[in-house]
Design an enzyme around this catalytic site. Sequence first.
Site, mmCIF file in Angstrom:
data_model
loop_
_atom_site.group_PDB
_atom_site.id
_atom_site.type_symbol
_atom_site.label_atom_id
_atom_site.label_comp_id
_atom_site.label_asym_id
_atom_site.label_seq_id
_atom_site.Cartn_x
_atom_site.Cartn_y
_atom_site.Cartn_z
ATOM 1 C CG HIS A 358 41.553 44.927 39.818
ATOM 2 N ND1 HIS A 358 40.624 43.951 39.517
ATOM 3 C CD2 HIS A 358 42.035 45.349 38.630
ATOM 4 C CE1 HIS A 358 40.560 43.786 38.203
ATOM 5 N NE2 HIS A 358 41.403 44.625 37.643
ATOM 6 C CE LYS A 546 38.949 33.636 48.922
ATOM 7 N NZ LYS A 546 38.348 34.238 47.750
ATOM 8 N NE ARG A 547 46.374 38.926 46.400
ATOM 9 C CZ ARG A 547 46.140 39.974 47.188
ATOM 10 N NH1 ARG A 547 47.006 40.298 48.134
ATOM 11 N NH2 ARG A 547 45.047 40.713 47.015
ATOM 12 C CE LYS A 552 42.770 38.100 48.484
ATOM 13 N NZ LYS A 552 41.614 38.262 47.591
ATOM 14 C CB THR A 654 37.440 35.566 39.574
ATOM 15 O OG1 THR A 654 38.804 35.375 39.952
ATOM 16 C CG2 THR A 654 37.273 36.949 38.965
ATOM 17 C CE LYS A 658 38.576 31.734 38.305
ATOM 18 N NZ LYS A 658 39.857 32.222 38.850
#
Length: 815
Positions: A358, A546-547, A552, A654, A658
Amino acid sequence: MEFRRMTVEEIKRNLTDKLTSNFGCDITDATDEQLYKAVALTVRDEIMQRRAESRGVRKESGSKKVYYLSAEFLVGRSLFSNMVNLVNEKNYIQALEELGIDRSLVYEKEPEPGLGNGGLGRLAACFLDALSSLELPAMGCTIRYEYGLFRQKLVDGYQVEVPDNWLDEGNVWEIPRPAETVQVHFGGRVEEYEDHGRLNFRTVDSVMVEAVPYDIPTVGYDSCMVNMLRVWSARSPKRIDMQSFNRGQYVQAMEERELAEVISKVLYPNDDSWQGKELRLKQQYFFSSASVQYAVADFLKVYGPQWSMFPDKVAIHINDTHPAVAIPELMRILMDENGLGWDQAEDICRRTFAYTNHTVLQEALEKWPENLFAQTLPRVYMILCEMNRRLCKRLWDAYPGQWERIGHMSIIAYNQVHMANLCVAYTHSVNGVSGIHTDILKKQTFHDYYVMEPNKFVSITNGITHRRWLIQANPGLSDLIDSAIGDKWRKDMNYLIDLKPFADDAAFREKFQEVKFYNKLRLTDRVRRMQGVTIDPESMFDAQAKRLHEYKRQLMNALGILMLYNRIDEDPSFEIPPKTYIFGAKAAPGYQRAKLTIKLINSIAELVRKHPRASRMINVVFLENYCVSQAEVLMPATEVSEQISTAGKEASGTGNMKFMMNGALTLGTMDGANCEIFDAVGAENIYIFGLTADEVERGYASYRSSEIFETNAAIRKVMNQLIDGTLCPEHPRMFQEIYHGLLFGDNGGMPDPYFVLKDLPQYMAAQAQISRDYQDKDLWLKKAVLNTACSGVFAADRTIQEYNDKIWHLKPLKL
């Protein structure tokens, strides 16, 4: 196939009976919590009735079963989700209405299970749902974390971690299985002995911890298939030292128990210290060993010691490297406890285990100090040493004389145990979770292994369960889709593509907009109630949830908002459509840069709030304690989905799927599953910007963030605002660390290693285009409808079918 479902009257009768028998009350004097438990127990009864109808079918048919090992299963609340999967939510809703029970209050009383944190855990939960819905035999395995990760509080803009006491009132859904408790051993020393002329090994003087299992049922959609999520709780065999207690040494009397049971207290304990690393290693071995012990015992119960059949009846899937220690643990069980020779045990392991990677970030590819591993798991370490010796011989044959390459590929090298190398070397399948991610694994991360065994590497793009993220989270849109194309898509998301023509239907677009606005009202109401923050539902909702991690690039989003604020402040004639920027993220407790970024976002929010003009056009909201139930309200309301990671760093994502499924348009880089979203919806229905993964790779040698700083006045200004007191007058240098990292690097490293300043101009240009397009409502709504219509390819059912076709080869049960 039709299943018997509880009628409205049966539900009402069961619910009132539960209140009487469990709490000694009726509906008129029951608390909201008692009502929740009564409803949940009623739903659980219906699930377990389905379970009874399918029980024993797998063993009778001799079907193969997959054990999905993951450090996280972010399952979310189960009550309404289970009603949906039973396809009986309408009867439950009607029953609650007839009894005068406010179902929203009942839903809110369910605690959010603290079994996960981010995308890794949510993916695992989606997969277990899809496995059940496809009627494939499976069991999820993880730890029953007593306090989860943490509950996030925002105090003066800072993240503060408090315990997540999600088990205080018990968990209605779990079923204790004390009879299946197993023992897990730590420390001690390895002793050799002979038995019938064979050299054997056993661990002596070790510390034993009991692993107590609890099963949480996962019912398939419109099916009587119920797979279990098995969560393991650590328990000391010695509950109390009575001798110490009787001497008045009360703390010492409980010490052994506390040291054992801390294993299942908290998800991802801070591993900055030696003790933290030791606890993490113990956690990973604890649930891996317990799960493998159960899988072996279950196999023996059905087939006996027919070991050649084991890989044909048992698949064990390693979700990231956390459960990698399960591989040598199965070797230990086969050899030490069942008398198999090394070659046979190794062959069984290779054919049984598969591994999903991942991440390509080197710091996330787990490595353990060799001496810590040897002290904590001496017998497993001994087995790893032999596995490593045999691997190095094989590598020498492939790459003779190339010691540096072999060292890079070894399981044990440079005083470290490399768990990713263990996974790649001793499994029969390695998969990435998007096309671009798998290419990077082949070309860079595991290139040398790929050259040796190219057929081992496969690509399977992640997916999400539309049952939770569309049917449950967005019932208004689900009903609208039913009215347009029927309800077959609920069972098979491939039918959602039939919605595409309705993007050109003005009446449908208007209804689509009405649903979106209702969902925006629902979110604004929730945020007002939970945080006291007001959001204009007429504004555009732009979300990044998100985390929190540097790759990110929540930081780029924040700097972009600050640039927009400066433009509004400097130019009285500049106008944009009102826009609400919404952040949802937790930072790991020991990740100071991420926690400082949260403070920065909240400081920018405060700056905007105080500006008369800017506050009319911009609002910045940070959602406190972002979790699954928050996401279920945020995603249906969002119009712009920020997926802005540095290209080549996000394996898949993901959240992007969504948001897309609920009609949000993606603003992102060509990274992870964004590439597949681009292919699905077309270039005109997604907003792509920034460097590609190849350009990022080349940029490590040539990129200089100082050049951006010197040549771009707008970026130079926001950078200076980090250190001139604009954002935090009482502590002008509050964000000095971020400023320094972007321009000069951390600890001698590369400045701006995630290319924030490099991509920022293109990011701002894409945001400007979004603002222009948003003002053309017909154009925007066409894009939104097409995003929903094209999202069927990202259903977890499709993903699991690919795993099964390429890796597991399970047969659906005939129920």
